[in-house]
Design an enzyme around this catalytic site. Structure first.
Site, mmCIF file in Angstrom:
data_model
loop_
_atom_site.group_PDB
_atom_site.id
_atom_site.type_symbol
_atom_site.label_atom_id
_atom_site.label_comp_id
_atom_site.label_asym_id
_atom_site.label_seq_id
_atom_site.Cartn_x
_atom_site.Cartn_y
_atom_site.Cartn_z
ATOM 1 N N LYS A 79 43.310 51.739 45.186
ATOM 2 C CA LYS A 79 44.211 51.438 44.088
ATOM 3 C C LYS A 79 43.712 50.204 43.318
ATOM 4 O O LYS A 79 43.277 49.230 43.935
ATOM 5 C CB LYS A 79 45.602 51.166 44.689
ATOM 6 C CG LYS A 79 46.651 50.808 43.694
ATOM 7 C CD LYS A 79 47.953 50.458 44.404
ATOM 8 C CE LYS A 79 48.781 49.704 43.404
ATOM 9 N NZ LYS A 79 50.090 49.385 43.664
ATOM 10 N N LYS B 1 43.963 43.294 41.564
ATOM 11 C CA LYS B 1 43.103 42.122 41.441
ATOM 12 C C LYS B 1 42.689 41.595 42.818
ATOM 13 O O LYS B 1 41.619 41.046 42.971
ATOM 14 C CB LYS B 1 43.738 41.046 40.563
ATOM 15 C CG LYS B 1 44.956 40.373 41.138
ATOM 16 C CD LYS B 1 45.383 39.232 40.229
ATOM 17 C CE LYS B 1 46.528 38.436 40.809
ATOM 18 N NZ LYS B 1 47.760 39.180 41.109
ATOM 19 N N LYS C 232 54.611 40.581 52.695
ATOM 20 C CA LYS C 232 53.837 39.600 51.928
ATOM 21 C C LYS C 232 53.524 38.380 52.767
ATOM 22 O O LYS C 232 52.439 37.828 52.686
ATOM 23 C CB LYS C 232 54.603 39.182 50.662
ATOM 24 C CG LYS C 232 54.219 39.980 49.448
ATOM 25 C CD LYS C 232 54.549 39.177 48.204
ATOM 26 C CE LYS C 232 54.503 40.056 46.965
ATOM 27 N NZ LYS C 232 55.084 39.371 45.803
#
Ligand code: TRP
Length: 329
Positions: free
Chosen positions: A196, A199, A114
């Site tokens: 996939k 957002k 991340k």
């Protein structure tokens, strides 16, 4: 016999899409009768990456709660609450942080990933490193045995088990059971571009989309690129529209559209029309309940307050033992 406990949460960072609904929330609904379920909006978790701009968290939290109930979570069966309304989670997070080795946290794969992927944000923060400890507190505070999550959350659950064992070992008491991940067997929900649904890819169908918007999104959705003209034959497996059919259409319809695609017996628009009809049937009751709840903010507030109070009660029971074990009060 006492039902076993289930706990799961969702971060309030953005609107909920069809992938969240089919992949997670519907599964939560199905578990309600068999287990003593605790479901919550993880608003603190959304600050671990979104701390610099919290402007949308409140609205997201409210929207998630509405979707929980609209999709079928029943406040009479499950405890539905908001993480920040149960401050004991923060207390347990603090106490567990005392016994969690840094190395365990630095090794979590999502930590580095991340940090690299969200490169426009500075994630070299203490709270972000502690994300799995917070998640562990959410789970252990209810002594939940089952945690329905997606595969991406499994490394966090691994940490939760390690922290639970370390606590029991250090304080010589079986306070926390080992939480098990309950993997959902749902198909990956493809987004409008075939990747996939997410957002961050801007390829999602949101629960808050109007029927017109959903209709428009499906009509312009990607299909098998080989079918440029109506007479070109296609391979349904290469069309994300077909993968949505597999989730929302009847077995007969799935066979029909696949056959129609392979033989060019039907066009992509015909195929999409069937999907739109089925998607509307699936979403209409959810849209209707969403509208009711949006019109009745008091009802949503009451659900959040009552649920959080119930959760707080259950959390407090565990905390009394934890404080005792750790030499407090
Ligand atoms: N980390 C989870 C996610 O992003 C949300 C979450 C927070 C959670 N606390 C939890 C899930 C506890 C399960 C149990 O999806």
């Amino acid at each position: 016999m006492k039902k076993e406990r289930v706990l799961s949460g969702m971060q309030s960072s953005g609107k909920m899409h069809l992938g969240n609904l089919v992949g997670a929330l519907k599964n939560w609904v199905d578990l309600q009768d068999k287990y003593d379920c605790f479901y919550f909006v993880a608003d603190w978790h959304s600050l671990t990456t979104g701390y610099a701009d919290p402007s949308s968290i409140r609205e997201s939290t409210n929207d998630l709660l509405i979707n929980f109930v609209a999709a079928g979570l029943d406040p009479d069966k499950s405890t539905i609450f908001i993480q920040s309304m149960v401050p004991q989670h923060a207390e347990l997070h603090l106490l567990l942080s005392m016994i969690t080795p840094l190395g365990w946290l630095e090794r979590v794969p999502t930590y580095k990933e991340k940090q690299e992927n969200l490169e426009n944000r500075d994630l070299s923060m203490y709270g972000f490193l502690g994300y799995p400890v917070l998640m562990t507190s959410d789970i252990l505070i209810y002594r939940a045995q089952h945690v329905p999550v997606g595969i991406d959350q499994m490394p966090h659950l691994e940490i939760s088990r390690e922290i639970a064992r370390r606590f029991n070992f250090l304080y010589k008491e079986e306070v926390f059971p080992d939480p098990e991940g309950l993997l959902t067997k749902f198909p990956k929900v493809p987004g409008l571009d075939g990747r996939k649904m997410s957002k961050s890819y801007d390829n999602a169908i949101y629960l808050s989309d109007t029927p017109e918007v959903v209709d428009q999104k499906i009509r312009t959705m990607m299909t098998d690129p080989a079918r440029k003209r109506r007479t070109d034959k296609g391979d349904p497996e290469l069309s994300p529209v077909f993968h949505l059919h597999k989730i929302f259409s009847s077995p007969e319809e799935i066979v029909e559209v696949a056959e129609g695609c392979r033989t060019a017996g039907i066009g992509c628009i015909d195929c999409k029309r069937v999907l739109i009809k089925n998607l509307f049937t699936y979403l209409e009751p959810i849209w209707a309940r969403r509208a009711e709840l949006i019109d009745n903010p008091k009802l949503v507030r009451d659900i959040a307050y009552k649920g959080s109070e119930k959760a707080s009660h259950a959390a407090e029971e565990t905390m009394e033992t934890v404080r005792h074990c750790m030499g407090l009060r």
